[in-house]
Structure formats: C-alpha cells, structure tokens
Design a protein around this motif. Structure first.
Motif, PDB file in Angstrom:
ATOM      1  N   GLY A 194       0.811  -1.211   0.000  1.00  0.00           N
ATOM      2  CA  GLY A 194       0.000   0.000   0.000  1.00  0.00           C
ATOM      3  C   GLY A 194       0.841   1.256   0.000  1.00  0.00           C
ATOM      4  N   ARG A 195       1.875   1.281   0.810  1.00  0.00           N
ATOM      5  CA  ARG A 195       2.724   2.474   0.884  1.00  0.00           C
ATOM      6  C   ARG A 195       3.552   2.642  -0.384  1.00  0.00           C
ATOM      7  NH1 ARG A 195       4.936   2.650   7.176  1.00  0.00           N
ATOM      8  NH2 ARG A 195       2.868   2.836   8.166  1.00  0.00           N
ATOM      9  N   ALA A 196       4.078   1.556  -0.923  1.00  0.00           N
ATOM     10  CA  ALA A 196       4.910   1.654  -2.121  1.00  0.00           C
ATOM     11  C   ALA A 196       4.109   2.084  -3.342  1.00  0.00           C
ATOM     12  CB  ALA A 196       5.600   0.320  -2.394  1.00  0.00           C
ATOM     13  N   SER A 197       2.816   1.775  -3.344  1.00  0.00           N
ATOM     14  CA  SER A 197       1.963   2.138  -4.482  1.00  0.00           C
ATOM     15  C   SER A 197       1.224   3.441  -4.273  1.00  0.00           C
ATOM     16  CB  SER A 197       0.935   1.031  -4.727  1.00  0.00           C
ATOM     17  OG  SER A 197       0.030   0.931  -3.632  1.00  0.00           O
ATOM     18  N   GLY A 198       1.126   3.889  -3.017  1.00  0.00           N
ATOM     19  CA  GLY A 198       0.336   5.082  -2.719  1.00  0.00           C
ATOM     20  C   GLY A 198      -1.153   4.837  -2.824  1.00  0.00           C
TER      21      GLY A 198
END
Length: 383
Positions: A194-198
């Motif tokens: 989730g964080r790496a993809s935004g």
C-alpha cells in the motif's frame, strides 16, 4: 495425481455432509482445462442448498494473491527483493531481537541485518505466530497490543498504520532471515504494498489481480446485494466435533463492511471460480490469455522452495509440515512440484503443474493444514 474421478470426490464430500461434520461444500477440479464442480449440502443446517457461486472466507489463501502483487512490484523496480524495507516501513527500521522467547522485553540485541521483501515473502523476517513458551513476556505484550487478532471486525479495527506502530514497539523473536515464523509477515507485506503504491491494498489487488483475472467476487468485504451468498462459518469442538458458529452468514457476517484494516494474511472472501482464475494464472506461468501479469521466472521462484534447512528448523506451527513441504513466496510447495495453500476457515487451493491440475475445496468448517481429515480426504480422492 492419476485420472480424475469426480464420483470419488462427490462420495468423499457427501460422506462428510451426511455425517454432519460440515453442512456443505463446493469443490472444483480442473485437469488440463476440463473443469468439474460439485456443490453439496446446505449453507447451514436447515438452510439453502450450497451453490457454485457461494462466497467463502478464504483465510490464508489471501497470502499467495498478495505475494503475486509483490513480485509484480519487483519486476517494475518499485521494490527490491533484497533491499531493506526501511524506506517504506520506518516503524521496522533498526530492529532489536529478544535474546530468548522467555526473556524480558528489554533483554535484546541489535538485529544482524535489516528486514527485506524476501524476508516478508518467506515468513523469515523474525516475527510470527507464537506456539509454546507459555506465558512469556513477549507473548503477553503481543496479546495486549492486539498484534495477532486475525481478520478484524470492521467497526473495531485500527488502521494498518496504527497496527504497525504497535508492532514496531516489540522486539523480533529471531534475526531477519534466521527462522520461519508463520503469518504476521503477510500483514506487514500488505502495508508495504500500500505504501509503495500510494494506494489502499484493496485497490492494489483490484487493479493488479482481480480485474485482469475477472475475479468479480473476491475482496475484503461482501457488497450488500451479495450477502445472501455468504454462509455462516463454523469451528468444531476438538472433543465432541460439534460445530459452533464462528461468524454468522449474510447480514451478520464481519465481512459485511469494508474493514479499516484489510488483512493480507487472511482477510479475503472469494468463490471457486475466482480462485480457479488465480490458479490458472500460476499454472500458466503468469499469463492470462494474451496478457502477461507476471514473468515466468517470478512464478517459478514463487512456487519453489525458498527456505534453507536452518530456516525450517524449529518451525512448530504445523507439526511435521517441513518434513514433506517447503515454502516459496506466500505459499507452500512439495518436492513433486505441487504448490498452494489452505485457509484456516475451511478452504484449500493447490496446483500440480505436471498433471495440469488445479484443485479447490471450499467449506465453512475450520481446518488446518495436515490436521484436517476433510482436506486430506479431498486430495486423496483426486488420485
């Protein structure tokens, strides 16, 4: 696996339904593209007949779906397999490791290496489900911080960020890469994606897997219009075998609302046909139709044993498991090349490349790998 005997599968499942061990079941077997489906029994005692499109809680079968997306990110250089995850997960930077599981929480030493994506994919990042050691300080702290609650009740759950913050206050049990510990790494992996993809994890899975494969009934909750397709989930009394409701069906289910924290370790619901599409993706080496979602080499790595004998040693979650299995990325593998995983609430998905067989069993009775007669008898019936 030998020649497919659909009658044998039906007989096995029918015997479990007739004995009352499970109200109903849906089984799908695909061999060299020939698909057979059995929907047997009812959704609950006195309830409606089980249907092919019944929606089940697939538990840990969520893990390989999430792992597949992680490998897509490595192919795009969004994430490095052996790069530290500190940039995206600063809560897990500069880890400390408890000197023994029974030690006080401040009796620690610095981790010998940072946590990587490979560690999360292989459950070797240093933390997981606890078995044994009684009332150890680390076990008590993890329970108090609600680290291992399973798929959360939507209205009572914290955000992924809050859960990770709490987790980051605890020491690791092992140094990263040292030992296999089950489950928790998958939830951390979901936060990483989730964080790496935004994007929220649900959206990542929808765009990367569900939409391309046509998995229309898979997600972290069930829309209101489809709740009549959700049966109750049961746990069985270990002594009497009597079934007790774990999660009500239809409007009473926990999965009736979008969760604040979607569990990448076990939060998805799905159907036999949706899981067939995912199994076909892996069997085809990452291709669906004319589109390639995963490189063949990524699927080969995902479905090969990634653990060393040292990493397997002392893994007590499923007794005897590593005597006949290894672990790839998000799923189990066997020496014969068969791969897949089971869900603790009664589901099973395995693929055997040599015979081009995909087997899927969906029930609403809890069961664990290697410890469920229903799982074992189903797979024995396939030959």
């Amino acid at each position: 696996m030998g020649e497919l005997s659909t009658a044998q599968v039906s007989d096995v499942l029918g015997a479990y339904v007739e004995s009352g061990a499970v109200p109903g079941a849906v089984a799908l077997v695909s061999r060299r593209g020939e698909v057979t489906v059995d929907a047997i029994g009812v959704t609950e005692p006195g309830g409606a007949p089980m249907r092919r499109d019944t929606i089940f809680r697939i538990g840990a079968i969520t893990m390989p779906v999430v792992a597949a997306v992680a490998l897509m990110f490595t192919e795009e250089d969004r994430l490095g397999l052996d790069a530290p995850v500190d940039l995206w997960l600063p809560e897990l930077a500069s880890r400390r490791v408890i000197r023994s599981f029974t030690a006080d929480l401040d009796d620690t030493e610095p981790a010998q290496s940072p946590i990587t994506l490979r560690h999360l994919l292989t459950n070797t990042w240093g933390f997981g489900l606890f078995f044994g050691a009684g009332d150890a300080p680390l076990r008590r702290a993890a329970n108090e911080l609600r680290i291992m609650n399973g798929p959360p009740v939507p209205e009572n759950s914290d955000s992924p960020d809050e859960w990770l913050r709490r987790l980051g206050t605890l020491p690791l049990v092992h140094h990263p890469g040292e030992r296999w510990m089950y489950s928790i790494g998958a939830d951390v992996l979901g936060i990483l994606l989730g964080r790496a993809s935004g994007q929220p994890l649900e959206q990542v899975l929808q765009e990367r897997v569900f939409d391309p494969l046509g998995m229309v009934d898979t997600g972290f909750f069930v829309p209101a219009a489809e709740l009549d397709r959700v049966p109750p989930a049961y746990v069985s009394d270990p002594r009497s075998g009597e079934l007790h409701v774990y999660d009500p069906g239809q409007w009473g289910t926990e999965w009736r609302e979008r969760p604040t924290y979607p569990s990448a370790a076990g939060g998805l619901v799905s159907t036999v046909d949706d899981l067939l599409a995912f199994g076909q993706l892996l069997l085809a080496g990452g291709r669906v139709g004319s589109n390639r979602l995963l490189a063949r080499r990524s699927v080969a790595s995902m479905t090969s044993d990634q653990l060393t004998p040292h990493q397997k040693a002392g893994a007590h979650v499923f007794p005897g498991f590593f005597e006949r299995h290894g672990w790839g990325y998000g799923l189990a593998v066997t020496p014969s090349g068969r791969f897949g995983w089971d869900g603790g609430l009664g589901t099973s998905l395995w693929v055997e490349p040599e015979s081009e067989t995909i087997g899927i069993l969906m029930t609403q009775r809890s069961g664990m790998p290697l410890q469920s007669d229903l799982y074992r008898d189903f797979w024995a019936a396939l030959g």
